[in-house]
Scaffold this active site. Structure first.
Site, PDB file in Angstrom:
ATOM      1  N   ARG A 282       0.869  -1.316   0.083  1.00  0.00           N
ATOM      2  CA  ARG A 282       0.116   0.062  -0.002  1.00  0.00           C
ATOM      3  C   ARG A 282       0.963   1.238   0.117  1.00  0.00           C
ATOM      4  O   ARG A 282       1.598   1.516   1.030  1.00  0.00           O
ATOM      5  CB  ARG A 282      -0.927   0.021   1.230  1.00  0.00           C
ATOM      6  CG  ARG A 282      -1.611   1.070   1.437  1.00  0.00           C
ATOM      7  CD  ARG A 282      -2.416   1.133   2.770  1.00  0.00           C
ATOM      8  NE  ARG A 282      -3.429   2.111   3.164  1.00  0.00           N
ATOM      9  CZ  ARG A 282      -3.053   3.170   3.598  1.00  0.00           C
ATOM     10  NH1 ARG A 282      -1.834   3.389   3.858  1.00  0.00           N
ATOM     11  NH2 ARG A 282      -4.037   4.240   3.882  1.00  0.00           N
ATOM     12  N   LEU A 283       0.882   1.906  -1.002  1.00  0.00           N
ATOM     13  CA  LEU A 283       1.585   3.237  -1.277  1.00  0.00           C
ATOM     14  C   LEU A 283       1.125   4.273  -0.654  1.00  0.00           C
ATOM     15  O   LEU A 283       0.109   4.922  -1.117  1.00  0.00           O
ATOM     16  CB  LEU A 283       2.001   3.427  -2.596  1.00  0.00           C
ATOM     17  CG  LEU A 283       2.631   2.613  -3.474  1.00  0.00           C
ATOM     18  CD1 LEU A 283       2.924   2.924  -4.835  1.00  0.00           C
ATOM     19  CD2 LEU A 283       3.964   1.911  -2.835  1.00  0.00           C
ATOM     20  N   ASP A 284       1.238   4.660   0.554  1.00  0.00           N
ATOM     21  CA  ASP A 284       0.504   5.632   1.444  1.00  0.00           C
ATOM     22  C   ASP A 284       0.876   7.124   1.197  1.00  0.00           C
ATOM     23  O   ASP A 284       1.777   7.331   0.821  1.00  0.00           O
ATOM     24  CB  ASP A 284       0.978   5.439   3.029  1.00  0.00           C
ATOM     25  CG  ASP A 284       0.354   6.492   3.932  1.00  0.00           C
ATOM     26  OD1 ASP A 284      -0.687   6.446   4.166  1.00  0.00           O
ATOM     27  OD2 ASP A 284       1.084   7.234   4.745  1.00  0.00           O
ATOM     28  N   ALA A 285      -0.393   7.621   0.909  1.00  0.00           N
ATOM     29  CA  ALA A 285      -0.294   9.150   0.547  1.00  0.00           C
ATOM     30  C   ALA A 285       0.469   9.667  -0.573  1.00  0.00           C
ATOM     31  O   ALA A 285       1.324  10.488  -0.686  1.00  0.00           O
ATOM     32  CB  ALA A 285       0.395  10.046   1.773  1.00  0.00           C
ATOM     33  N   VAL A 286       0.575   8.429  -1.379  1.00  0.00           N
ATOM     34  CA  VAL A 286       1.431   8.827  -2.700  1.00  0.00           C
ATOM     35  C   VAL A 286       1.547   9.931  -3.505  1.00  0.00           C
ATOM     36  O   VAL A 286       2.135  10.285  -4.270  1.00  0.00           O
ATOM     37  CB  VAL A 286       1.699   7.323  -3.337  1.00  0.00           C
ATOM     38  CG1 VAL A 286       0.482   7.013  -4.286  1.00  0.00           C
ATOM     39  CG2 VAL A 286       3.043   7.306  -4.275  1.00  0.00           C
TER      40      VAL A 286
END
Length: 586
Positions: A232-236
């Site tokens: 999960r690429l957080d706040a990407v």
């Protein structure tokens, strides 16, 4: 020596991101960092790495606790005991040492917080379930070793953070918070101003420095070695910064995601990238790219639109939105959810609900105990950003009548809608067990999001799941719905989906399996009153018998009128797989 196809593709991305550097040298550094051979086989494009049997549970590593046990071990036991037959993937929210934001201010990306367990606990979980982990890629903790090194002027860290002069005009930058964008810091080289998109404890990393990219590739390699395959690429969306721009959704950010996908899927063919971009719907859709960026995108507009539908009794906006959503290409899928550790985002309904409707939604949920977080708008004024509330309490009543006796039925209807939609469903642990608002945690933490971050004592929860409680009723009903979904080819995440026009009180869509062997008409009464449905409106195909999977009822008369009870869900199919009988019997 001739470059491999993989090396050529990596070099092309790097040339765009770092035009002043030698792409050949940097390509080799990337391959070494993630430990991928240059001749690694290319994954087959447009391959679906999932099926209708995939369902995700979202949880913190310590959402369940038991005295004398590592919380990750307690979680693993709970999953094996109750959910092994219906949950395929577990998203463990950040389980690293952290300083704030319940894990999203990471101090050390390479270790597991001793408060939740050890790497062995993560790897053990990965033997029984697919594990989805967070790559908190936009920022790290101001108490991390990297930031301490930044202040001291030594590497790694001295060049890892975004810094700009304090008087820089940043008025164009899109903000998700009301806190100051820049934080003043005293360093060995004097006063510096560092970029903090989310809070002063979360300092943004500077991916314009390729050493930051290489560091994260080593982190990704570690996660893969420990058994994590979904990322999960957080706040990407905020990853790349360019002064004078909005600093969100920049072309370099999309280029970076393409590069990460390329490197990760060649290192681990089963790997899946999920982008977490809590932004307006049209912007969110761009993170699919051309099936070369995210494998999945969070379907952020679904939670507020679905909740608004069920508390208003009107599905018009939900239906209109769904009609605009393109079918995901094979090899990509929507990541559907209606609750998570965060609140109900309001940016994703910009342009979908009017300001008055958003205000009405907020006011209604506030009557049910919700709080509201804000962000700074373009005019410098605070604007509602998300509604903080447990999903169970958010659906305790309606706009017109307030709390009512239909809370559980409304709640199950919401999940039945999500489970039937195109995409992969993800259910928050507190949704599975119908946890209410945690007012005490808000009081003790001072953070509004804590209202939906309850920590269960595992034995207390076990008692509630066998007692005469709403927790037991909801838990068993959701498990049954998930298992029913798993048995239906028409509920494959990439099966065809068409909307039904049944008015504002009945919401519906038609699903057909990829090979065409099964059709399902999914129809939902989204009101607190009975609704009549004329089966002739569905234009049922010429099957001899149609069967409701949820209630087990057969319909031979294809032009009959039937009545749906308040919040009743109907999964009407022309083919009942053998496995359906087992799921219905549980």
């Amino acid at each position: 020596m001739a470059l491999s196809r993989l090396e050529q593709r990596i070099g092309a991305h790097l040339q765009v991101l770092y035009p002043d550097l030698d792409p050949g040298e940097l390509t080799q550094a990337c391959l070494q960092a993630i430990s991928s051979p240059p001749d690694a086989p290319t994954p087959v494009p447009h391959s679906n790495l999932w099926s209708q049997c995939d369902c995700v549970m979202i949880t913190y590593g310590d959402s369940l606790r038991r005295e004398g046990e590592a919380p990750l071990h307690t979680l693993h036991q709970f999953l094996n005991r109750h959910l092994a037959d219906c949950i395929s993937t577990v998203h463990i929210l950040p389980f690293f040492p952290y300083s704030s934001d319940d894990g999203f201010s990471v101090m050390d990306y390479s270790s597991v917080s001793p408060k939740v367990g050890e790497w062995e606990d993560v790897s053990a979980l990965a033997e029984d379930f697919t594990v989805m982990g967070d790559l908190v890629i936009n920022h790290c903790s101001s108490r991390s070793r990297w930031f301490e090194n930044f202040k001291a002027g030594v590497e790694p860290g001295a060049s890892f953070f975004v810094q700009v002069p304090g008087d820089t005009d940043l008025s164009a930058v899109v903000r998700p918070r009301t806190s100051s964008l820049l934080r003043e810091v005293e360093t060995a080289s004097g006063t510096r101003h560092v970029w903090c998109t989310f809070s002063e404890d979360q300092v943004d990393l500077d991916f314009r420095n390729p050493e930051v990219l290489l560091t994260f590739l080593r982190i990704i390699r570690l996660y893969i070695e420990k058994g994590i395959t979904w990322f999960r690429l957080d706040a990407v969306a905020f990853l790349w910064k360019e002064i004078g721009t909005r600093c969100i959704n920049l072309p370099q950010t999309h280029q970076m995601i393409r590069l990460l996908r390329l490197l990760i899927e060649h290192r681990e063919p089963a790997a899946t990238l999920i982008t977490e971009t809590n932004i307006p719907n049209n912007e969110n859709l761009t993170y699919f790219g051309n099936a070369n960026e995210a494998h999945m995108i969070y379907n952020f507009s679904l939670p507020p639109l679905l909740i608004n539908t069920l508390i208003s009794g009107n599905c018009t906006h939900l239906k209109n939105w769904l009609m605009t959503m393109p079918a995901a290409q094979h090899g990509t899928a929507y990541f559907n959810f209606i609750a998570s550790h965060d609140g109900i985002g309001l940016r994703p309904v910009e342009g979908l609900l009017t300001d008055w409707e958003v205000s009405n939604l907020i006011q209604t949920l506030q009557r049910f105990g919700a709080r509201v977080s804000t962000r700074t708008g373009p005019d410098g004024q605070p604007k509602p950003y998300e509604i903080n509330v447990s999903l169970f309490d958010a659906l305790k009543g309606t706009v017109q009548h307030g709390p009512d006796p239909w809370q559980v039925a409304r709640y199950l209807c919401a999940h039945a809608i999500m489970l039937g939609l195109e995409g992969i469903p993800a259910i928050y642990v507190h949704s599975l067990v119908a946890t209410e608002n945690d007012e005490d945690r808000v009081t003790h933490s001072g953070h509004l999001r804590s209202i939906n971050r309850h920590i269960w004592q595992a034995d207390d929860l076990e008692e509630k799941l066998v007692g005469e409680t709403h927790h037991r009723g909801v838990f068993n009903a959701l498990r049954r719905l998930i298992k029913l979904r798993c048995a239906q080819p028409a509920f494959h995440p990439n099966a065809s989906q068409f909307n039904l026009q049944l008015g504002e009180s009945l919401f519906g869509y038609w699903r057909q399996s990829v090979s065409g062997e099964q059709s399902i008409f999914a129809i939902y009464n989204v009101t607190d009153t009975p609704q009549r449905l004329n089966l002739a409106e569905l234009n049922l195909l010429a099957a001899d018998l149609w069967h409701d999977l949820i209630r087990g009822q057969d319909y031979e008369d294809q032009v009959a009128q039937i009545t749906l009870a308040p919040y009743q869900a109907l999964w009407l199919t022309d083919q009942v797989p053998v496995a359906e009988a087992d799921a219905a019997a549980d």
